[in-house]
Enzyme design. Structure first.
Site, PDB file in Angstrom:
ATOM      1  N   ARG A  45       0.835  -1.197   0.000  1.00  0.00           N
ATOM      2  CA  ARG A  45       0.000   0.000   0.000  1.00  0.00           C
ATOM      3  C   ARG A  45       0.876   1.255   0.000  1.00  0.00           C
ATOM      4  O   ARG A  45       0.600   2.228  -0.720  1.00  0.00           O
ATOM      5  CB  ARG A  45      -0.949   0.000   1.214  1.00  0.00           C
ATOM      6  CG  ARG A  45      -1.982  -1.114   1.174  1.00  0.00           C
ATOM      7  CD  ARG A  45      -3.078  -0.919   2.215  1.00  0.00           C
ATOM      8  NE  ARG A  45      -2.606  -0.976   3.597  1.00  0.00           N
ATOM      9  CZ  ARG A  45      -2.510  -2.084   4.316  1.00  0.00           C
ATOM     10  NH1 ARG A  45      -2.838  -3.265   3.766  1.00  0.00           N
ATOM     11  NH2 ARG A  45      -2.096  -2.049   5.576  1.00  0.00           N
ATOM     12  N   LYS A 136     -13.033  14.622   4.283  1.00  0.00           N
ATOM     13  CA  LYS A 136     -14.130  14.090   3.468  1.00  0.00           C
ATOM     14  C   LYS A 136     -15.011  13.177   4.303  1.00  0.00           C
ATOM     15  O   LYS A 136     -14.512  12.390   5.110  1.00  0.00           O
ATOM     16  CB  LYS A 136     -13.581  13.321   2.266  1.00  0.00           C
ATOM     17  CG  LYS A 136     -14.655  12.946   1.248  1.00  0.00           C
ATOM     18  CD  LYS A 136     -14.261  11.784   0.362  1.00  0.00           C
ATOM     19  CE  LYS A 136     -14.514  10.453   1.035  1.00  0.00           C
ATOM     20  NZ  LYS A 136     -14.479   9.309   0.106  1.00  0.00           N
ATOM     21  N   GLU A 179     -20.072  15.039   0.881  1.00  0.00           N
ATOM     22  CA  GLU A 179     -20.300  14.064  -0.201  1.00  0.00           C
ATOM     23  C   GLU A 179     -21.576  13.249   0.031  1.00  0.00           C
ATOM     24  O   GLU A 179     -21.538  12.196   0.668  1.00  0.00           O
ATOM     25  CB  GLU A 179     -19.101  13.115  -0.330  1.00  0.00           C
ATOM     26  CG  GLU A 179     -19.269  12.093  -1.445  1.00  0.00           C
ATOM     27  CD  GLU A 179     -18.084  11.162  -1.604  1.00  0.00           C
ATOM     28  OE1 GLU A 179     -18.151  10.263  -2.459  1.00  0.00           O
ATOM     29  OE2 GLU A 179     -17.084  11.323  -0.873  1.00  0.00           O
ATOM     30  N   LYS A 224     -19.189  17.463  -3.021  1.00  0.00           N
ATOM     31  CA  LYS A 224     -18.784  16.334  -3.871  1.00  0.00           C
ATOM     32  C   LYS A 224     -20.034  15.492  -4.167  1.00  0.00           C
ATOM     33  O   LYS A 224     -20.336  14.532  -3.453  1.00  0.00           O
ATOM     34  CB  LYS A 224     -17.702  15.492  -3.185  1.00  0.00           C
ATOM     35  CG  LYS A 224     -17.215  14.320  -4.045  1.00  0.00           C
ATOM     36  CD  LYS A 224     -16.020  13.609  -3.430  1.00  0.00           C
ATOM     37  CE  LYS A 224     -15.595  12.413  -4.293  1.00  0.00           C
ATOM     38  NZ  LYS A 224     -14.367  11.750  -3.785  1.00  0.00           N
TER      39      LYS A 224
END
Length: 344
Positions: A45, A136, A179, A224
């Protein structure tokens, strides 16, 4: 760069640039790695994210912000540079996913609410110290007309959580990306474009009512949203209709005070997500900047080119640069289909 919410938001909406969503959880990146036969270890990762963040041409020219996962914000390059500093050095803003995922909503069968508000103030303060300047939070709204979904109650519950999250972000000097995603993919996504419009319109109206109630400064946030697209198994429409209906819906619901809209790709193909954004910016006539905040639609070609092999890093970075450039052109309304044929 100034540290006001408005200046951070403006930097995130820089002309011809957009936001790289590299905030896949460990479980989500497992699915991405499975597709290319790469083991989901922390080392892999780290290597993959380093590949992205050190792709200098892509990062400096087409990426204005990067959404990170908790693990990624704490990681560094192999030569010891923290990822947040690498992103800042490229001229982009580091950000962080802070929600704890969508969980079943009590007494609302088939619907979900995003959790993660408990302890969020403290986590935001830590993330700020680690370099994050935006965050977010994703709400998930499924359309299942045969089952009467979504319900207004579930939409309102998610909108309230989004607004409380956004207020906590702004209290701590962090720009919230709000979002609310109306889902278009999945085996039961048979709805048409009109249904997507109606559900998205309702969702955005409720979200902005809640943001107002929670005293969120609309000039210091980014929206978003999904585009107005039919379900993947529903009757399909032209790219022009998607763009026109999306602009129409946003003009009916999003206050002009919001500085920018950064679309999610939501299961669209790479090129469809780019083309829809380009057409919207060609249509124009709206008060906000419109750009991209794509994850899979920016990374899929890059992941495939990399396939976990160190010798493939240059090819993978070239693939990432190509997709970032295409979307940068789309954010300016200058993308053309023939641009896709240039060498990645």
């Amino acid at each position: 760069m100034s540290e006001t919410l408005q200046d951070i938001a403006a930097a995130m909406m820089a002309d011809g640039q957009g936001i790289l969503a590299a905030d896949e959880s460990t479980g989500t990146i497992q699915k991405r790695f499975d597709q290319i036969g790469v083991e989901n270890t922390e080392a892999n990762r780290q290597a993959y994210r380093e590949l992205l963040f050190t792709a200098d041409e892509a990062m400096k020219n087409y990426v204005s912000g990067v959404i990170l996962f908790d693990e990624t914000l704490r990681q560094s390059t192999l030569d010891g540079r923290r990822f947040a500093e690498v992103i800042k050095a490229a001229g982009a803003v580091p950000g962080i996913k802070v929600d704890a995922g969508a969980k079943p909503l009590a007494l609302f069968p088939g619907e979900k609410v995003t959790e993660g508000l408990d302890g969020l103030r403290g986590r935001l303060q830590e993330y700020y110290k680690l370099g994050a300047r935006f965050a977010k939070w994703r709400a998930v709204i499924d359309i299942l007309p045969a089952e009467g979904l979504p319900t207004t109650g579930a939409i309102a519950c998610n909108a309230h959580a989004l607004a409380r999250y956004a207020a906590l972000c702004q209290e701590n000097g962090i720009v919230p990306i709000v979002e609310p995603e109306v889902i278009m993919d999945g085996p039961n996504s048979h709805h048409d474009v009109d249904t997507c419009y109606k559900v998205t319109e309702l969702t955005l109206n409720i979200v902005f009512d809640e943001l107002y109630a929670q005293r969120v400064d609309l000039t210091g946030m980014i929206l978003k949203p999904n585009m107005i697209v039919p379900g993947q198994n529903g009757p399909q429409v032209s790219t022009r209709e998607v763009a026109e209906r999306t602009v129409e819906c946003l003009k009916a619901t999003v206050p002009a005070a919001v500085p920018g809209i950064a679309f999610l790709s939501g299961g669209q193909s790479d090129e469809a997500a780019t083309e829809h954004l380009a057409i919207m910016n060609q249509i124009g006539g709206f008060p906000w900047k419109m750009t991209f905040s794509y994850g899979r639609a920016l990374q899929q070609a890059c992941l495939k080119a990399w396939s976990g092999k160190k010798e493939n890093v240059p090819a993978a970075q070239a693939a990432f640069k190509h997709r970032a450039k295409m979307n940068g052109l789309a954010a300016l309304g200058r993308w053309r289909a023939e641009d896709e044929r240039e060498a990645a």
